[in-house]
Design a protein around this motif. Structure first.
Motif, PDB file in Angstrom:
ATOM      1  N   LEU A 240       0.836  -1.194   0.000  1.00 24.79           N
ATOM      2  CA  LEU A 240       0.000   0.000   0.000  1.00 24.79           C
ATOM      3  C   LEU A 240       0.871   1.244   0.000  1.00 24.79           C
ATOM      4  O   LEU A 240       1.732   1.419   0.869  1.00 24.79           O
ATOM      5  CB  LEU A 240      -0.900   0.006   1.248  1.00 24.79           C
ATOM      6  CG  LEU A 240      -1.802   1.231   1.426  1.00 24.79           C
ATOM      7  CD1 LEU A 240      -2.898   1.244   0.370  1.00 24.79           C
ATOM      8  CD2 LEU A 240      -2.406   1.239   2.830  1.00 24.79           C
ATOM      9  N   CYS A 242       1.371   4.980   0.871  1.00 17.60           N
ATOM     10  CA  CYS A 242       0.749   5.763   1.937  1.00 17.60           C
ATOM     11  C   CYS A 242       1.687   6.853   2.432  1.00 17.60           C
ATOM     12  O   CYS A 242       2.867   6.903   2.090  1.00 17.60           O
ATOM     13  CB  CYS A 242       0.371   4.858   3.108  1.00 17.60           C
ATOM     14  SG  CYS A 242       1.808   4.195   4.008  1.00 17.60           S
ATOM     15  N   PRO A 257      -3.628   6.215   3.515  1.00 24.27           N
ATOM     16  CA  PRO A 257      -3.446   5.582   2.203  1.00 24.27           C
ATOM     17  C   PRO A 257      -3.496   6.598   1.070  1.00 24.27           C
ATOM     18  O   PRO A 257      -4.212   7.603   1.134  1.00 24.27           O
ATOM     19  CB  PRO A 257      -4.626   4.608   2.119  1.00 24.27           C
ATOM     20  CG  PRO A 257      -5.100   4.426   3.517  1.00 24.27           C
ATOM     21  CD  PRO A 257      -4.839   5.736   4.199  1.00 24.27           C
ATOM     22  N   LYS A 258      -2.726   6.308   0.030  1.00 26.34           N
ATOM     23  CA  LYS A 258      -2.783   7.087  -1.199  1.00 26.34           C
ATOM     24  C   LYS A 258      -3.299   6.169  -2.300  1.00 26.34           C
ATOM     25  O   LYS A 258      -2.857   5.031  -2.438  1.00 26.34           O
ATOM     26  CB  LYS A 258      -1.400   7.604  -1.592  1.00 26.34           C
ATOM     27  CG  LYS A 258      -0.814   8.598  -0.611  1.00 26.34           C
ATOM     28  CD  LYS A 258       0.395   9.330  -1.183  1.00 26.34           C
ATOM     29  CE  LYS A 258       1.567   8.396  -1.420  1.00 26.34           C
ATOM     30  NZ  LYS A 258       2.784   9.146  -1.861  1.00 26.34           N
ATOM     31  N   SER A 259      -4.250   6.676  -3.087  1.00 29.72           N
ATOM     32  CA  SER A 259      -4.767   5.861  -4.192  1.00 29.72           C
ATOM     33  C   SER A 259      -5.362   6.763  -5.250  1.00 29.72           C
ATOM     34  O   SER A 259      -5.703   7.919  -4.990  1.00 29.72           O
ATOM     35  CB  SER A 259      -5.851   4.883  -3.692  1.00 29.72           C
ATOM     36  OG  SER A 259      -6.945   5.574  -3.161  1.00 29.72           O
ATOM     37  N   GLN A 263      -2.474   9.736  -5.776  1.00 25.49           N
ATOM     38  CA  GLN A 263      -1.114   9.261  -5.990  1.00 25.49           C
ATOM     39  C   GLN A 263      -0.236  10.391  -6.490  1.00 25.49           C
ATOM     40  O   GLN A 263      -0.682  11.288  -7.206  1.00 25.49           O
ATOM     41  CB  GLN A 263      -1.099   8.107  -6.997  1.00 25.49           C
ATOM     42  CG  GLN A 263      -1.780   6.843  -6.499  1.00 25.49           C
ATOM     43  CD  GLN A 263      -0.891   6.022  -5.608  1.00 25.49           C
ATOM     44  OE1 GLN A 263       0.175   6.484  -5.194  1.00 25.49           O
ATOM     45  NE2 GLN A 263      -1.308   4.812  -5.287  1.00 25.49           N
TER      46      GLN A 263
END
Length: 264
Positions: A240, A242, A257-259, A263
């Protein structure tokens, strides 16, 4: 340095022919709130089962107070180690008080039957988990969150210095999760050694004094959350991306979290 009361030395843990961990060693520091974390199917609950004597290593040994745990009688272990398993099954129609009372079984024998000490432990455990008002209710009448607190009460009634908890917050809403984790933190401050498997890394980082981080049946690292929880560790173990920042409330590591659009 003296070894902790509970530790695993080079254990191989398997179900039938399926090996989960091989040559694994892990220590539970005395008086710690240790949380085992890692991705699904990495061996967290398997390790906890070995600590409770429910799963015998096919190699190596789990050691309790200087002796292989499988050399003790079950009641001897149960007077030292309490366990809240992932899934628990109770007899149909059993009441809350009768189920919690079963936590006193390790302290009884043909000579020593139910006593005022047992009664006091029963009510103290129900009060600690706030289920005393449910004492006469049948377990199958309760909500999932209420039932979980009753199972915790049974484990507390056992009055053991070491308490093992396998995903204790499962099926609970966020408020009840925090209530339960606060209770375990209180027990830790009272001198108990707490060992829990948790899925929520932020809960683990907030409450644990010691983390055991696992991946693919192996221990990746151990230590205090603020010393080991980094974005690199989360990426390596959980896959993950993050950020890890300081939690403004507890001042412990907080994983963000980064998504997608977030990103870099």
């Amino acid at each position: 340095m003296t070894a902790p009361r509970l530790h695993a030395d080079g254990v191989t843990l398997a179900y039938d022919q399926r090996v989960i961990s091989r040559g694994l060693s892990a220590e539970i520091p005395d008086g710690s709130f240790t949380v085992i974390v890692g991705p699904n199917a990495c061996g967290k609950s398997t390790l906890l089962r070995s600590f409770s004597r429910l799963l015998k290593p096919s190699a190596g040994s789990v050691v309790l107070d200087g002796k292989a745990i499988d050399r003790y009688k079950p009641k001897e272990v149960a007077r030292t180690i309490g366990l809240l398993p992932q899934t628990s099954v109770a007899p149909e129609g059993i009441t809350v008080a009768d189920l919690v009372a079963r936590g006193r079984y390790p302290h009884q024998n043909l000579i020593r039957q139910w006593s005022s000490t047992d009664e006091a432990a029963l009510w103290a455990a129900m009060e600690a988990t706030n289920v005393q008002s449910l004492a006469t209710r049948q377990l199958d009448e309760l909500s999932g969150g209420q039932r979980q607190r009753v199972w915790v009460a049974m484990a507390l009634a056992q009055e053991t210095p070491i308490l093992l908890l396998d995903e204790p917050t499962t099926y609970l809403d966020i408020a009840h999760q925090i209530d339960l984790l606060d209770l375990f933190a209180h027990l830790h401050r009272e001198g108990n050694t707490i060992v829990a498997v948790l899925h929520d890394l932020n809960h683990a980082a907030r409450y644990a004094t010691n983390l055991i981080v696992m991946k693919d049946g192996e221990v990746v690292t151990t230590g205090a959350p603020r010393d080991i929880v980094t974005a690199e560790l989360v990426s390596d173990v959980f896959g993950l991306s993050c950020l890890v920042i300081d939690d403004p409330v507890s001042h412990t590591p907080l994983v963000i979290p980064k998504s997608g659009q977030w990103q870099d």
